[in-house]
Motif scaffolding. Structure first.
Motif, PDB file in Angstrom:
ATOM      1  N   UNK A 139      38.409  27.163  28.051  1.00  0.00           N
ATOM      2  CA  UNK A 139      38.010  28.304  27.376  1.00  0.00           C
ATOM      3  C   UNK A 139      37.869  29.464  28.358  1.00  0.00           C
ATOM      4  N   UNK A 140      38.369  30.673  27.926  1.00  0.00           N
ATOM      5  CA  UNK A 140      38.555  31.802  28.461  1.00  0.00           C
ATOM      6  C   UNK A 140      37.138  32.865  28.383  1.00  0.00           C
ATOM      7  N   UNK A 141      36.452  32.814  29.297  1.00  0.00           N
ATOM      8  CA  UNK A 141      35.516  33.674  29.401  1.00  0.00           C
ATOM      9  C   UNK A 141      35.246  34.898  30.386  1.00  0.00           C
ATOM     10  N   UNK A 142      34.253  35.568  30.342  1.00  0.00           N
ATOM     11  CA  UNK A 142      34.318  36.878  31.116  1.00  0.00           C
ATOM     12  C   UNK A 142      34.225  36.521  32.578  1.00  0.00           C
ATOM     13  N   UNK A 143      33.786  35.346  32.975  1.00  0.00           N
ATOM     14  CA  UNK A 143      33.632  34.728  34.277  1.00  0.00           C
ATOM     15  C   UNK A 143      34.865  34.117  34.620  1.00  0.00           C
ATOM     16  N   UNK A 144      35.705  33.878  33.993  1.00  0.00           N
ATOM     17  CA  UNK A 144      37.042  33.084  34.340  1.00  0.00           C
ATOM     18  C   UNK A 144      37.397  31.856  33.220  1.00  0.00           C
ATOM     19  N   UNK A 145      38.436  31.022  33.500  1.00  0.00           N
ATOM     20  CA  UNK A 145      38.785  30.034  32.733  1.00  0.00           C
ATOM     21  C   UNK A 145      37.910  28.728  33.150  1.00  0.00           C
ATOM     22  N   UNK A 146      37.078  28.350  31.904  1.00  0.00           N
ATOM     23  CA  UNK A 146      36.440  27.173  32.186  1.00  0.00           C
ATOM     24  C   UNK A 146      37.372  26.040  31.915  1.00  0.00           C
ATOM     25  N   UNK A 193      27.829  18.236  29.040  1.00  0.00           N
ATOM     26  CA  UNK A 193      28.844  19.367  29.794  1.00  0.00           C
ATOM     27  C   UNK A 193      30.086  18.762  30.162  1.00  0.00           C
ATOM     28  N   UNK A 194      30.180  17.346  30.125  1.00  0.00           N
ATOM     29  CA  UNK A 194      31.279  16.545  30.706  1.00  0.00           C
ATOM     30  C   UNK A 194      32.502  16.801  29.993  1.00  0.00           C
ATOM     31  N   UNK A 195      32.330  17.284  28.851  1.00  0.00           N
ATOM     32  CA  UNK A 195      33.668  17.465  28.043  1.00  0.00           C
ATOM     33  C   UNK A 195      33.634  16.422  26.891  1.00  0.00           C
ATOM     34  N   UNK A 226      32.752  15.753  34.473  1.00  0.00           N
ATOM     35  CA  UNK A 226      33.631  16.964  34.782  1.00  0.00           C
ATOM     36  C   UNK A 226      34.920  17.256  34.385  1.00  0.00           C
ATOM     37  N   UNK A 227      35.126  16.749  32.875  1.00  0.00           N
ATOM     38  CA  UNK A 227      36.147  16.892  32.093  1.00  0.00           C
ATOM     39  C   UNK A 227      37.293  15.936  32.481  1.00  0.00           C
ATOM     40  N   UNK A 228      36.936  14.737  33.038  1.00  0.00           N
ATOM     41  CA  UNK A 228      37.806  13.877  33.023  1.00  0.00           C
ATOM     42  C   UNK A 228      37.214  12.472  32.912  1.00  0.00           C
ATOM     43  N   UNK A 229      38.060  11.530  32.528  1.00  0.00           N
ATOM     44  CA  UNK A 229      37.619   9.978  32.293  1.00  0.00           C
ATOM     45  C   UNK A 229      37.873   9.467  33.771  1.00  0.00           C
ATOM     46  N   UNK A 266      24.047  18.520  40.883  1.00  0.00           N
ATOM     47  CA  UNK A 266      24.612  18.863  39.455  1.00  0.00           C
ATOM     48  C   UNK A 266      26.060  18.729  39.267  1.00  0.00           C
ATOM     49  N   UNK A 267      26.557  18.702  38.090  1.00  0.00           N
ATOM     50  CA  UNK A 267      28.216  18.524  37.932  1.00  0.00           C
ATOM     51  C   UNK A 267      28.675  19.754  38.502  1.00  0.00           C
ATOM     52  N   UNK A 268      30.177  19.883  39.019  1.00  0.00           N
ATOM     53  CA  UNK A 268      30.593  20.956  39.414  1.00  0.00           C
ATOM     54  C   UNK A 268      31.047  22.170  38.562  1.00  0.00           C
ATOM     55  N   UNK A 269      31.281  23.235  39.074  1.00  0.00           N
ATOM     56  CA  UNK A 269      31.589  24.471  38.295  1.00  0.00           C
ATOM     57  C   UNK A 269      32.925  24.360  37.861  1.00  0.00           C
ATOM     58  N   UNK A 270      33.339  24.152  36.584  1.00  0.00           N
ATOM     59  CA  UNK A 270      34.679  23.914  35.943  1.00  0.00           C
ATOM     60  C   UNK A 270      35.488  25.234  35.851  1.00  0.00           C
ATOM     61  N   UNK A 271      34.780  26.450  36.260  1.00  0.00           N
ATOM     62  CA  UNK A 271      35.836  27.568  36.411  1.00  0.00           C
ATOM     63  C   UNK A 271      36.431  27.420  37.941  1.00  0.00           C
ATOM     64  N   UNK A 272      35.928  26.735  38.795  1.00  0.00           N
ATOM     65  CA  UNK A 272      36.641  26.291  39.960  1.00  0.00           C
ATOM     66  C   UNK A 272      36.489  24.894  40.411  1.00  0.00           C
TER      67      UNK A 272
END
Length: 348
Positions: free
Chosen positions: A21-28, A51-53, A239-242, A284-290
């Motif tokens: 997702x493209x946000x004002x803060x960067x690509x999530x 929030x894990x996807x 964090x977006x992965x299995x 907490x889970x990591x920031x998925x922008x980075x």
């Protein structure tokens, strides 16, 4: 006897799915290379923290990732009966969505159209996907409402969503989802905010529909009690992965990833006596922008090693379909250290 899983029967095969997702803060980077498959009549549970996807993965399967903010990355594949739905045109997507793949959304009150009678929301599906005239579709809608346990369906078909209780609204959502007898049913937290009695009824209803229609079910939840009662296979997301996947028995009785251990340890046990503190996962889970370049769980893992911070772990196999991404199973790690960790966990 538990059902043996035959991968050759897969109706849905997700390969290297990446969604941003493209946000004002960067690509999530919401989903980062997810792969799994599900067969007819099988229940795959996708579990993990908020929030894990999980829901983004479900929306991608339904082609509900809308641009320009949302983007399914090149190289992603979602194969339905061998065809990549990402290559479908708009007409074919409309046929697939609702007709062959349906979704029970998380919050029925916000997902149902408040300005339409519940019957009309079912009827429009039947007219669009099963080519019924409106009179026949209305009769079928009444039958479907009765089949999902709505009392006085002939009267209630003309009521609005706000006139139903939470449990009844969820039944209406299921009625809409199964109206066209889909081959794939995605249930995204179908029992959220419902009391335990209604939860049990909803899950029993989904199971009955799955058995009757031989439907593949993808169950998205964070409730291991629900998973234990319904799932054939489990995929643990972080964090977006299995990060671990396998048959239900393997995940419950022989989990391999420290995150899976932590999730299972956070569930109350029936055998506990007196006061007992629940285990928590610190941090907490990591920031998925980075996202971190190593293991996404490393910062919260008590068994973290230097390599965990530097390199993404490889996927290790422990059977036909049981897999986990963790450096603890590297050939370079001394066997006695792994045995020590396993003994500590066993006595933990």
């Amino acid at each position: 006897m538990e059902k043996l899983i035959n991968k050759s029967e897969s109706i849905l095969d997700v390969k290297d799915l990446k969604v941003s997702y493209h946000t004002y803060a960067g690509e999530v980077q919401s989903v980062r290379g997810v792969s799994f498959d599900v067969a007819r009549g099988e229940v795959l549970a996708i579990v993990g923290e908020s929030g894990c996807g999980k829901s983004v993965t479900a929306r991608a399967i339904m082609s509900l990732i809308l641009g320009p903010q949302g983007e399914i990355k090149d190289g992603s594949k979602i194969l339905y009966n061998g065809e990549d739905i990402l290559c479908y045109d708009k007409k074919r997507i409309r046929e697939f969505r609702g007709g062959e793949c349906a979704m029970i959304f998380q919050d029925a009150l916000t997902s149902l159209n408040p300005t339409m009678k519940v019957g009309n929301q079912i009827i429009e599906n039947l007219v669009a996907h099963r080519s019924m005239d409106k009179k026949t579709a209305r009769e079928e809608a009444i039958r479907i409402l009765e089949s999902v346990g709505i009392p006085n369906a002939k009267e209630r078909i003309d009521q609005y969503p706000h006139q139903f209780s939470g449990g009844m609204r969820q039944r209406v959502m299921i009625a809409i989802a199964v109206a066209c007898e889909p081959k794939i049913l995605i249930a995204d937290e179908p029992t959220t905010a419902l009391d335990v009695t209604i939860q049990a009824q909803i899950l029993e209803l989904i199971n009955e529909l799955k058995d009757r229609l031989n439907t593949a079910v993808i169950l998205i939840t964070h409730d291991f009690g629900v998973v234990a009662g319904m799932a054939d296979k489990i995929a643990v997301m972080y964090a977006g992965q299995i990060i671990e996947s396998g048959e239900k028995r393997e995940i419950f009785y022989n989990p391999k990833h420290p995150y899976t251990w932590a999730l299972l340890n956070s569930v109350p046990k029936l055998g506990w006596k007196g006061k007992q503190l629940l285990d928590t996962i610190k941090g907490t889970p990591p920031d998925l922008i980075a996202p971190p370049k190593g293991c996404a769980f490393a910062a919260r893992c008590k068994y973290c090693m230097n390599i965990c911070l530097e390199e993404e772990p490889k996927e290790y196999s422990f059977g036909d379909i049981h897999k986990a991404k963790c450096w603890l199973y590297s050939e370079e790690l001394p066997e006695e250290i792994l045995e020590e960790i396993m003994e500590e966990r066993k006595n933990g």
